[in-house]
Design a protein around this motif. Structure first.
Motif, short mmCIF file in Angstrom:
data_model
loop_
_atom_site.label_atom_id
_atom_site.label_comp_id
_atom_site.label_asym_id
_atom_site.label_seq_id
_atom_site.Cartn_x
_atom_site.Cartn_y
_atom_site.Cartn_z
N ASN A 55 0.81 -1.22 0.00
CA ASN A 55 0.00 0.00 0.00
C ASN A 55 0.84 1.28 0.00
N GLY A 56 2.15 1.14 0.16
CA GLY A 56 3.05 2.29 0.06
C GLY A 56 2.89 3.35 1.14
N VAL A 57 2.42 2.97 2.33
CA VAL A 57 2.29 3.93 3.42
C VAL A 57 3.69 4.30 3.90
N ASP A 58 3.99 5.59 3.94
CA ASP A 58 5.30 6.06 4.38
C ASP A 58 5.50 5.74 5.85
N CYS A 59 6.70 5.31 6.21
CA CYS A 59 7.03 4.99 7.60
C CYS A 59 6.68 6.15 8.53
N ASN A 60 6.96 7.36 8.08
CA ASN A 60 6.76 8.54 8.91
C ASN A 60 5.29 8.89 9.12
N ALA A 66 9.62 10.00 14.37
CA ALA A 66 10.96 9.82 13.78
C ALA A 66 11.51 11.12 13.21
N ARG A 67 10.64 11.99 12.73
CA ARG A 67 11.08 13.27 12.16
C ARG A 67 11.28 14.35 13.22
N ASP A 68 10.57 14.23 14.33
CA ASP A 68 10.51 15.34 15.27
C ASP A 68 11.05 15.07 16.67
N GLY A 73 8.36 6.30 18.05
CA GLY A 73 7.06 6.09 18.66
C GLY A 73 6.24 5.01 17.99
N VAL A 74 5.29 4.52 18.75
CA VAL A 74 4.34 3.54 18.26
C VAL A 74 3.04 4.28 18.00
N HIS A 139 16.16 9.73 16.77
CA HIS A 139 15.66 9.46 15.42
C HIS A 139 15.69 10.70 14.54
N SER A 140 15.24 11.84 15.08
CA SER A 140 15.12 13.03 14.23
C SER A 140 16.47 13.49 13.69
N GLN A 141 17.53 13.34 14.47
CA GLN A 141 18.86 13.73 13.96
C GLN A 141 19.27 12.85 12.79
N HIS A 142 18.96 11.57 12.87
CA HIS A 142 19.33 10.66 11.80
C HIS A 142 18.45 10.84 10.56
N VAL A 143 17.14 11.02 10.78
CA VAL A 143 16.20 11.15 9.67
C VAL A 143 16.36 12.51 8.98
#
Length: 180
Positions: A55-60, A66-68, A73-74, A139-143
């Motif tokens: 379905n191509g749902v973006d991980c974020n 992960a971005r912020d 998070g779950v 996560h946000s630093q890596h992403v």
């Protein structure tokens, strides 16, 4: 009598046994906390292969932290409901697993409404990727800053029916990546 006449052989065997024991202990210590391949049972049979792959749902979308933030998070059941308000039957399990989301959040799939006064209960997902307490990972630093794709650490998540810890997540593994 034979053993008494061969003290150098006894010493050699003792040194060999001690060396083997030390090496085994060292190898054991190196694997403390390494859970590569860890694949626990989850309360809902969620397929990343269907959601992120087919379905191509973006991980974020689901793991917006992960971005912020430090933690990806779950997702809460409310995030699931963004789609599953309208999709009540799954590809693999029919209505069985999606019904667990509805039960947790108090949603009536027939009338497509939330049950008034229903006491919601969180879905108790089992954490798969754990780092030792001494490690700081954001996560946000890596992403954002690093531009690291989820698959770099989590493997081909879009191909996993059941998620398992893909990488060892050891300090050496992290350092090797930073050196690259």
């Amino acid at each position: 009598i034979w053993l008494k006449s061969k003290p150098s052989l006894i010493a050699f065997v003792c040194v060999l046994a001690l060396s083997y024991g030390c090496r085994s202990a060292w190898d054991g210590l190196l694997t403390v906390g390494v859970q590569q391949g860890y694949q626990p049972d989850q309360p809902i049979a969620f397929s990343h292969k269907i959601h992120a792959g087919e379905n191509g749902v973006d991980c974020n979308y689901c793991h917006s932290g992960a971005r912020d933030s430090k933690s990806a998070g779950v997702p809460s059941a409310n995030v699931c409901m963004n789609c599953h308000t309208y999709i009540s039957s799954g590809t693999n399990t029919g209505t069985e697993e999606i019904a667990k989301i509805y039960a947790a959040i108090g949603f009536d799939s027939e009338s497509k409404t939330y049950i008034e006064g229903y006491e919601q209960s969180p879905i108790k997902w089992v954490r798969i990727h754990n780092l030792p307490d001494l490690a700081y990972f954001n996560h946000s630093q890596h992403v954002n800053a690093g531009g690291v794709e989820c698959q770099t650490c989590h493997g081909p998540i879009e191909e996993m029916e059941i998620v398992a810890q893909h990488s060892p997540l050891t300090m050496g593994w992290c350092i090797d990546c930073h050196l690259e």
